[in-house]
Design a protein around this motif. Sequence first.
Motif: not given
Length: 212
Positions: A190-211
């Motif tokens: 589960x920890x591995x899945x969290x690292x993968x999925x939430x890292x991808x969401x961080x990247x997605x949110x940074x893009x939406x914020x223009x970062x």
Amino acid sequence: MIRTRFLFRRTAAVAAAGAAAFVLAACGGNGDDSAGHGGHNSNSASPAVSASASQGQHNAADVAFAKGMIPHHRQAVEMAGLAPERAQSAEVKKLAAAIKKAQDPEINTLSGWLTSWGEEVPADGAMAHSMHGGESGGMMTVQEMDRLEKASGKAFDTAFMEMMIKHHEGAVEMAKTEQADGSYAPATEMAGQIVISQSAEIERMNKLLGKN
């Protein structure tokens, strides 16, 4: 009469000797025949071994991971629950829905693990602590949650993503600690899945914020 008594005594003596020989053989077998001794013990201990296998293949890191991640996920789900009515961006609403869909079942799974391990499930409202000296693990403060709840439109979108990035970063660190220190395979998975999925969401949110 004398012969009868003699035969009786002889029979009793033979029986006693036989019994003694049986006892000695049995004791010798237990002491010298490791296969027989081990077989008896393995049979009688198998329920305990099974119980240990089902309940004991976890360690303190697994418990800390579950106890920390439950309130952490609860807050993320609470934050995501504000998006349908307050967010302006369709992307933010979609992201919030994905967060809720992923983390609600994980809360149930983590709670089930703690219960099966004889550990207490954190009460609602409990604060999460990462496994790095009691840090907040990216949890929002009461003041930050109040600010998010009062925001709407574009202001909500920005605040939500900035806060969720911080929140996700904390979860990723907690998950990486579990990967390094945990021993319960489902928890490390589960920890591995969290690292993968939430890292991808961080990247997605940074893009939406223009970062990015």
